[in-house]
Design a protein around this motif. Sequence first.
Motif, PDB file in Angstrom:
ATOM      1  N   ILE A 108      12.057   0.257  -7.943  1.00  0.00           N
ATOM      2  CA  ILE A 108      11.444   0.496  -9.254  1.00  0.00           C
ATOM      3  C   ILE A 108       9.929   0.395  -9.171  1.00  0.00           C
ATOM      4  O   ILE A 108       9.201   1.215  -9.741  1.00  0.00           O
ATOM      5  CB  ILE A 108      12.011  -0.496 -10.284  1.00  0.00           C
ATOM      6  N   THR A 109       9.419  -0.587  -8.428  1.00  0.00           N
ATOM      7  CA  THR A 109       7.969  -0.735  -8.283  1.00  0.00           C
ATOM      8  C   THR A 109       7.375   0.456  -7.541  1.00  0.00           C
ATOM      9  O   THR A 109       6.317   0.966  -7.919  1.00  0.00           O
ATOM     10  CB  THR A 109       7.649  -2.042  -7.536  1.00  0.00           C
ATOM     11  N   ALA A 110       8.041   0.915  -6.479  1.00  0.00           N
ATOM     12  CA  ALA A 110       7.548   2.074  -5.734  1.00  0.00           C
ATOM     13  C   ALA A 110       7.536   3.323  -6.611  1.00  0.00           C
ATOM     14  O   ALA A 110       6.607   4.140  -6.527  1.00  0.00           O
ATOM     15  CB  ALA A 110       8.413   2.299  -4.496  1.00  0.00           C
ATOM     16  N   THR A 111       8.547   3.466  -7.467  1.00  0.00           N
ATOM     17  CA  THR A 111       8.573   4.611  -8.380  1.00  0.00           C
ATOM     18  C   THR A 111       7.403   4.561  -9.352  1.00  0.00           C
ATOM     19  O   THR A 111       6.768   5.587  -9.629  1.00  0.00           O
ATOM     20  CB  THR A 111       9.897   4.625  -9.161  1.00  0.00           C
ATOM     21  N   GLN A 112       7.093   3.373  -9.855  1.00  0.00           N
ATOM     22  CA  GLN A 112       5.956   3.241 -10.761  1.00  0.00           C
ATOM     23  C   GLN A 112       4.647   3.594 -10.065  1.00  0.00           C
ATOM     24  O   GLN A 112       3.793   4.271 -10.635  1.00  0.00           O
ATOM     25  CB  GLN A 112       5.900   1.817 -11.309  1.00  0.00           C
ATOM     26  N   PHE A 113       4.481   3.151  -8.832  1.00  0.00           N
ATOM     27  CA  PHE A 113       3.265   3.467  -8.101  1.00  0.00           C
ATOM     28  C   PHE A 113       3.203   4.950  -7.737  1.00  0.00           C
ATOM     29  O   PHE A 113       2.120   5.518  -7.611  1.00  0.00           O
ATOM     30  CB  PHE A 113       3.155   2.611  -6.833  1.00  0.00           C
ATOM     31  N   PHE A 114       4.367   5.588  -7.581  1.00  0.00           N
ATOM     32  CA  PHE A 114       4.392   7.018  -7.282  1.00  0.00           C
ATOM     33  C   PHE A 114       3.813   7.830  -8.443  1.00  0.00           C
ATOM     34  O   PHE A 114       3.106   8.818  -8.246  1.00  0.00           O
ATOM     35  CB  PHE A 114       5.824   7.460  -6.981  1.00  0.00           C
ATOM     36  N   PHE A 115       4.126   7.404  -9.672  1.00  0.00           N
ATOM     37  CA  PHE A 115       3.626   8.106 -10.849  1.00  0.00           C
ATOM     38  C   PHE A 115       2.291   7.554 -11.342  1.00  0.00           C
ATOM     39  O   PHE A 115       1.797   7.984 -12.387  1.00  0.00           O
ATOM     40  CB  PHE A 115       4.653   8.033 -11.981  1.00  0.00           C
ATOM     41  N   GLN A 116       1.716   6.613 -10.603  1.00  0.00           N
ATOM     42  CA  GLN A 116       0.484   5.972 -11.056  1.00  0.00           C
ATOM     43  C   GLN A 116      -0.656   6.971 -11.238  1.00  0.00           C
ATOM     44  O   GLN A 116      -1.371   6.950 -12.244  1.00  0.00           O
ATOM     45  CB  GLN A 116       0.072   4.890 -10.060  1.00  0.00           C
ATOM     46  N   LYS A 117      -0.851   7.885 -10.282  1.00  0.00           N
ATOM     47  CA  LYS A 117      -1.979   8.809 -10.345  1.00  0.00           C
ATOM     48  C   LYS A 117      -1.871   9.749 -11.538  1.00  0.00           C
ATOM     49  O   LYS A 117      -2.886  10.233 -12.043  1.00  0.00           O
ATOM     50  CB  LYS A 117      -2.063   9.606  -9.043  1.00  0.00           C
ATOM     51  N   ARG A 118      -0.642  10.020 -11.991  1.00  0.00           N
ATOM     52  CA  ARG A 118      -0.467  10.921 -13.123  1.00  0.00           C
ATOM     53  C   ARG A 118      -0.659  10.214 -14.462  1.00  0.00           C
ATOM     54  O   ARG A 118      -1.053  10.834 -15.448  1.00  0.00           O
ATOM     55  CB  ARG A 118       0.938  11.547 -13.088  1.00  0.00           C
ATOM     56  N   LEU A 119      -0.371   8.915 -14.485  1.00  0.00           N
ATOM     57  CA  LEU A 119      -0.358   8.199 -15.748  1.00  0.00           C
ATOM     58  C   LEU A 119      -1.541   7.276 -15.960  1.00  0.00           C
ATOM     59  O   LEU A 119      -1.835   6.909 -17.102  1.00  0.00           O
ATOM     60  CB  LEU A 119       0.941   7.388 -15.862  1.00  0.00           C
ATOM     61  N   VAL A 120      -2.209   6.894 -14.880  1.00  0.00           N
ATOM     62  CA  VAL A 120      -3.284   5.908 -14.978  1.00  0.00           C
ATOM     63  C   VAL A 120      -4.621   6.591 -14.802  1.00  0.00           C
ATOM     64  O   VAL A 120      -4.825   7.363 -13.869  1.00  0.00           O
ATOM     65  CB  VAL A 120      -3.106   4.796 -13.926  1.00  0.00           C
ATOM     66  N   HIS A 121      -5.527   6.294 -15.726  1.00  0.00           N
ATOM     67  CA  HIS A 121      -6.879   6.870 -15.690  1.00  0.00           C
ATOM     68  C   HIS A 121      -7.853   5.796 -15.241  1.00  0.00           C
ATOM     69  O   HIS A 121      -7.929   4.730 -15.849  1.00  0.00           O
ATOM     70  CB  HIS A 121      -7.278   7.376 -17.099  1.00  0.00           C
TER      71      HIS A 121
END
Length: 314
Positions: free
Chosen positions: A298-311
């Motif tokens: 779950i943590t790896a999935t969150q970091f995978f989408f980090q660049k798309r969701l985090v500014h």
Amino acid sequence: MTTTTEPVPATAVSPSPTSKPTPRWRNRESLTAWLFLLPSLIGFLIFTAGPVVAAGVISLLDWNLFSPPTWAGLRNFARLGPDPTFWSALGNTAYFTFVSVPLTILVSLALALLLNQGLRRIAVFRSLLLLPYATITVAVAFVWIWLYIPHDGLVNAVLGLFGIHGPAWLISDNWAMPALILMSVWKSFGFGMVVFLAGLQAIPQQLYEAARVDGTSPWQSFRNVTLPMLSPALFFVIVTSIIGSFQVFDQALIMTNGGPGTRTTTLVMYIYRTGFENYDQGYAAAQSLVLFAFIVLITATQFFFQKRLVHYDN
């Protein structure tokens, strides 16, 4: 008279002695950094990495703590499939996580926005709201047991003022888990509130002034300015909250002891009972590795989408 200088062969030029570059790890700054990191690194190796490796080894054994361990191979992992209590505990943990985390974030963000309005004596309010997070979970659990008493508890007394007959919270099949979630949200919102408040105070006010000049509404300013600028703090709170929620144990053990039935038995509670009540260390270690794998995934999935969701404001 013209003089010519003949080029000197390269082999005839003796190279000037040069000192070898100092390895990076031997620089004074690097040594200082390693010295400061060493206590945390030692603690990580002893209390985090070491137990994970030990659990991996124990999961391959049959061991009851009182007799010498015997080799079991992957038999402990094969037991997970037909074990209904394990899957029930995993489902309860997922239910707790994916309900409590959004509620905690909403409450934390709402309070952070309120405290960011320049209220008088904001430090007092901040300290009072942070107090539940700083309180020991066991003590808080005993207080909430009293609040949830069916006939004389404060929660049902308040509901009775509105003509609502409150349930027997902690012994109800349908309401025991929501009762734990409500208590956990109250216990943990203070951490996210402080993180969000720090993020809000770091947003440049010029962005809000430019938004007002453009005629944006408060909701549009929140959606287009606050949320993007707050996304690093939001991402941090989401990751840490999910990791913490998957390890919920204290409040379920104290308030419901996993009941009624297995309705509030969480995965960590089941691992504890398997290892220290049933003395099946190998099977408990196998369950803990599955929990570890879920958290990592779950943590790896969150970091995978980090660049798309985090500014990140560079």
